[in-house]
Design a protein around this motif. Structure first.
Motif, short mmCIF file in Angstrom:
data_model
loop_
_atom_site.label_atom_id
_atom_site.label_comp_id
_atom_site.label_asym_id
_atom_site.label_seq_id
_atom_site.Cartn_x
_atom_site.Cartn_y
_atom_site.Cartn_z
N UNK A 228 69.34 43.97 63.10
CA UNK A 228 68.85 42.50 63.21
C UNK A 228 67.31 42.51 62.91
N UNK A 229 66.89 41.90 62.14
CA UNK A 229 65.16 41.61 61.91
C UNK A 229 65.03 40.21 61.59
N UNK A 230 63.68 39.90 61.95
CA UNK A 230 62.91 38.31 61.70
C UNK A 230 61.71 38.69 61.03
N UNK A 231 61.33 38.21 60.12
CA UNK A 231 60.03 37.98 59.62
C UNK A 231 59.60 36.39 59.45
N UNK A 232 58.61 36.16 60.15
CA UNK A 232 58.06 34.56 60.22
C UNK A 232 57.19 34.60 58.91
N UNK A 233 57.08 33.14 58.17
CA UNK A 233 56.34 32.85 57.14
C UNK A 233 54.98 33.19 57.30
N UNK A 234 54.19 33.04 58.40
CA UNK A 234 52.70 33.23 58.64
C UNK A 234 52.39 34.71 58.62
N UNK A 235 53.33 35.45 59.10
CA UNK A 235 53.32 36.96 58.99
C UNK A 235 53.58 37.58 57.89
N UNK A 236 54.51 36.86 57.29
CA UNK A 236 54.81 37.47 55.66
C UNK A 236 53.57 37.10 54.58
N UNK A 237 52.70 35.99 54.81
CA UNK A 237 51.44 35.58 54.24
C UNK A 237 50.58 36.66 54.35
N UNK A 238 50.33 37.27 55.59
CA UNK A 238 49.30 38.16 55.86
C UNK A 238 49.31 39.35 55.30
N UNK A 262 63.24 46.30 53.34
CA UNK A 262 64.49 45.55 53.38
C UNK A 262 64.21 44.11 52.83
N UNK A 263 62.93 43.61 52.96
CA UNK A 263 62.52 42.10 52.88
C UNK A 263 61.90 41.97 51.76
N UNK A 264 61.56 42.92 51.03
CA UNK A 264 60.55 42.80 49.84
C UNK A 264 61.36 42.62 48.50
N UNK A 265 61.01 41.74 47.58
CA UNK A 265 61.80 41.58 46.40
C UNK A 265 61.28 42.70 45.34
N UNK A 266 61.97 42.36 44.36
CA UNK A 266 61.72 43.47 43.31
C UNK A 266 60.13 43.30 42.54
N UNK A 267 59.55 42.46 42.92
CA UNK A 267 58.07 42.13 42.52
C UNK A 267 57.03 42.40 43.46
N UNK A 268 57.57 43.08 44.60
CA UNK A 268 56.72 43.39 45.67
C UNK A 268 56.24 42.68 46.65
N UNK A 269 56.88 41.41 46.66
CA UNK A 269 56.52 40.10 47.43
C UNK A 269 57.35 40.25 48.72
N UNK A 270 56.81 40.05 49.86
CA UNK A 270 57.88 39.97 51.23
C UNK A 270 58.13 38.74 51.26
N UNK A 272 59.76 35.86 53.86
CA UNK A 272 59.96 35.43 55.31
C UNK A 272 61.52 35.17 55.43
N UNK A 273 62.26 36.00 56.36
CA UNK A 273 63.70 35.76 56.46
C UNK A 273 64.16 36.25 57.72
N UNK A 274 65.40 35.97 57.98
CA UNK A 274 66.00 36.82 59.27
C UNK A 274 67.20 37.51 58.54
N UNK A 275 67.79 38.45 59.02
CA UNK A 275 68.89 39.17 58.29
C UNK A 275 69.12 40.55 58.97
N UNK A 276 70.14 41.08 58.52
CA UNK A 276 70.56 42.35 59.07
C UNK A 276 70.28 43.46 57.99
N UNK A 277 69.88 44.63 58.41
CA UNK A 277 69.50 45.79 57.44
C UNK A 277 70.27 47.21 57.92
#
Length: 341
Positions: A228-238, A262-270, A272-277
């Motif tokens: 399980x992982x968590x990425x907050x919006x503020x951290x993704x923006x950094x 695991x949380x980056x999209x096809x355009x290389x943008x991270x 902010x999300x919670x999920x399982x990898x």
């Protein structure tokens, strides 16, 4: 690609049994992923390889004292639990030794009955789904009764539980430490910030699947366990800001690396999300966001050595590991570090 291609010969005496007195005085191998060139430094020198605007990504998970020693209620036979994943509030997936004592419906007691558990079901690969009963706060009882789940290759007792935690650990839930982060001190982190390097925190609760051996001959047939992982919006923006400005995203540890990828999209943008990898990174993988990696020295034929091989090439890694053995680097959880730049 064969598992045996990731084998190297490691003398037993190079497996670190205890952490150094000062976290940032471990050795640091600098490995250039393009050329394979190697430098030998001390970990606190890492600051010299970080530039203003870069983003250093740390996994702030916290290890729980997940090893419980108890007894079977009816026979008083000794039992050992290792907590793996929290499914619901008091329902956990656990490893049980000996497993033959843990049939569905069996009850166990820990700490003279302060904590009791009943087996509800059989989980994957022989694990058990259990429900705990207790009075009070589960985390407080676990802190009192549980032991740190040190890896099996560490045979000496850890005197200070906090040495198997990073100084920035925050969110409880890991069955093992994100060990690359063990080298950082609060003072070193402050110096890194003063240099203009961004610090971003993400969370991945490390499961034992990360360290399980690859048992298949063809590595593409290996299945990773979910974490399980968590990425907050503020951290993704950094992290995204550093990438957009042409600066480096530097993952601290394979756990941070796998979370980011695991949380980056096809355009290389991270995102902010919670999920399982259950991402499994091995040579041939194209990294979408991670540019560099701080990591420890890993087990032969493990998914971890496959991941670092994906970042800088199998030949470069195996050569670096052979140099590390020759130079008497310390290996695994309490060992020395490598910076793949």
């Amino acid at each position: 690609m064969k598992t045996k291609e990731f084998y190297f010969d490691l003398p037993q005496e190079l497996i670190a049994q205890k952490p150094l007195k000062e976290r940032d005085k471990s050795r640091l191998m600098i490995l250039d992923k393009q050329t394979g060139d190697i430098e030998h430094k001390i970990f606190r020198d890492i600051i010299d390889y970080l530039s203003e605007g870069d983003c250093l990504v740390l996994n702030n998970t916290r290890v729980i004292p997940a090893r419980l020693i108890g007894e079977k209620v009816d026979t008083k036979g000794k039992i050992e639990f290792l907590l793996l994943n929290r499914i619901e509030l008091d329902t956990w997936e656990v490893l049980v030794k000996p497993g033959k004592r843990a049939k569905v419906g069996t009850e166990f007691s820990f700490g003279d009955g302060k904590l009791r558990a009943k087996v509800l079901d059989i989980g994957s690969e022989g694990s058990r789904i259990v429900k705990f009963e207790y009075k009070g706060v589960f985390e407080e009882i676990l802190d009192e009764l549980g032991n740190m789940p040190l890896p099996p290759y560490i045979t000496e007792t850890l005197e200070d539980k906090e040495r198997y935690q990073t100084v920035y650990s925050k969110h409880e839930g890991s069955a093992a430490a994100p060990t690359a982060g063990l080298h950082f001190t609060n003072e070193l982190i402050e110096k890194i910030k003063e240099k203009g390097v961004q610090i971003a925190f993400i969370t991945l609760h490390v499961g034992l699947g990360t360290f399980r051996p690859v048992k298949v001959e063809d590595i593409t047939q290996h299945k990773m366990h979910s974490e399980f992982y968590m990425i907050q919006q503020e951290e993704a923006e950094k992290i995204n800001r550093a990438k957009m400005n042409g600066k480096k995203v530097i993952a601290v540890g394979t756990t941070s690396c796998r979370t980011l990828e695991s949380a980056v999209d096809e355009n290389g943008i991270l995102k902010a999300k919670n999920g399982w990898t259950d991402i499994f990174i091995y040579p041939g993988y194209e990294f979408k966001i991670v540019d560099a990696l701080i990591t420890n020295f890993h087990l032969p034929e493990s998914t971890l050595i496959m991941l670092v091989s994906a970042l800088c090439g199998k030949e470069n890694i195996l050569n670096a590991y052979n140099v590390a053995v020759k130079e008497r680097y310390r290996f695994f959880s309490f060992g020395d570090a490598m910076f793949i730049k």
